[in-house]
Design a protein around this motif. Structure first.
Motif, PDB file in Angstrom:
ATOM      1  N   LYS A  53      -2.923   0.709  21.498  1.00 30.27           N
ATOM      2  CA  LYS A  53      -4.144   1.829  21.638  1.00 30.27           C
ATOM      3  C   LYS A  53      -4.516   2.457  20.111  1.00 30.27           C
ATOM      4  O   LYS A  53      -5.755   2.307  19.580  1.00 30.27           O
ATOM      5  N   GLU A  54      -3.486   2.901  19.462  1.00 31.34           N
ATOM      6  CA  GLU A  54      -3.484   3.551  18.223  1.00 31.34           C
ATOM      7  C   GLU A  54      -4.044   2.476  17.235  1.00 31.34           C
ATOM      8  O   GLU A  54      -4.974   2.887  16.371  1.00 31.34           O
ATOM      9  N   LYS A  97       2.282   0.260  24.671  1.00 30.88           N
ATOM     10  CA  LYS A  97       0.735   0.236  24.784  1.00 30.88           C
ATOM     11  C   LYS A  97      -0.105   1.505  23.875  1.00 30.88           C
ATOM     12  O   LYS A  97      -1.146   1.282  23.479  1.00 30.88           O
ATOM     13  N   ASN A  98       0.600   2.678  23.857  1.00 32.76           N
ATOM     14  CA  ASN A  98       0.277   3.599  22.887  1.00 32.76           C
ATOM     15  C   ASN A  98       0.141   3.093  21.594  1.00 32.76           C
ATOM     16  O   ASN A  98      -1.045   3.503  20.723  1.00 32.76           O
ATOM     17  N   LYS A 147       5.249   1.827  27.781  1.00 29.48           N
ATOM     18  CA  LYS A 147       4.194   2.788  27.660  1.00 29.48           C
ATOM     19  C   LYS A 147       4.240   2.837  26.030  1.00 29.48           C
ATOM     20  O   LYS A 147       3.270   3.222  25.605  1.00 29.48           O
ATOM     21  N   LYS A 148       5.294   3.110  25.511  1.00 32.82           N
ATOM     22  CA  LYS A 148       5.098   3.136  23.910  1.00 32.82           C
ATOM     23  C   LYS A 148       4.510   1.925  23.124  1.00 32.82           C
ATOM     24  O   LYS A 148       3.698   2.397  22.310  1.00 32.82           O
TER      25      LYS A 148
END
Length: 170
Positions: A27-28, A23-24, A20-21
């Motif tokens: 995205k950023e 992926k975030n 998740k980290k």
């Protein structure tokens, strides 16, 4: 065995958190790239097209000024041809207290309609009506610049009017 199952669950939850980290973070990064692209696009649009736009606006303003000059010349010529009719328009324009107040303000300097509205206690539609009468009479000259109209007194016509009134008084 329970310990092994707990460890597996713990590892899998840690792996999910790290996924998740990641992926975030991706995205950023993508969002940051998009912002940069937009910023670059805006800077290109505003820096490259700005001189062209300014030139277009300048040309439009010149065209409007030329048209206004032509209109005022035609009005002056038609007034000269019509004889008494132009004097009737002039006296009609001078026959209203609000128009006299507007003329008094314009005598000092050129003003746009917004400035006149601040100084004369009338609404915009009434000011527009008065300015139409003053411009048609030739006492006030209108110069359009982009979307603004600037008004000034036609001093030459005022001198002619004063001379005519002096002639009548003799």
């Amino acid at each position: 065995m329970k310990d092994k199952a707990k460890e597996k669950n713990k590892k899998s939850s840690e792996k999910k958190k790290s996924d998740k980290k990641k992926k975030n973070e991706l995205k950023e990064q993508k969002a940051g790239k998009k912002k940069k692209e937009k910023k670059n696009l805006k800077s290109v649009l505003f820096t490259e097209e700005r001189p062209e736009r300014e030139e277009t606006v300048r040309q439009e303003n010149e065209t409007v000024l030329i048209q206004a000059e032509r209109k005022s010349r035609k009005a002056a010529e038609s007034n000269a041809e019509e004889g008494g009719k132009d004097w009737a328009l002039i006296y009609r324009a001078l026959g209203d207290e609000s128009r006299l107040q507007i003329l008094e303000l314009l005598r000092e300097r050129e003003m746009c309609a917004a400035d006149l509205l601040k100084l004369v206690p009338i609404v915009q539609s009434t000011l527009s009506h008065h300015m139409k009468i003053l411009c048609e009479s030739g006492l006030v000259l209108c110069r359009r610049q982009a979307r603004w109209s600037y008004y000034s007194v036609n001093r030459q016509l005022f001198q002619e009017t004063a001379e005519r009134l002096k002639e009548w008084s003799e």
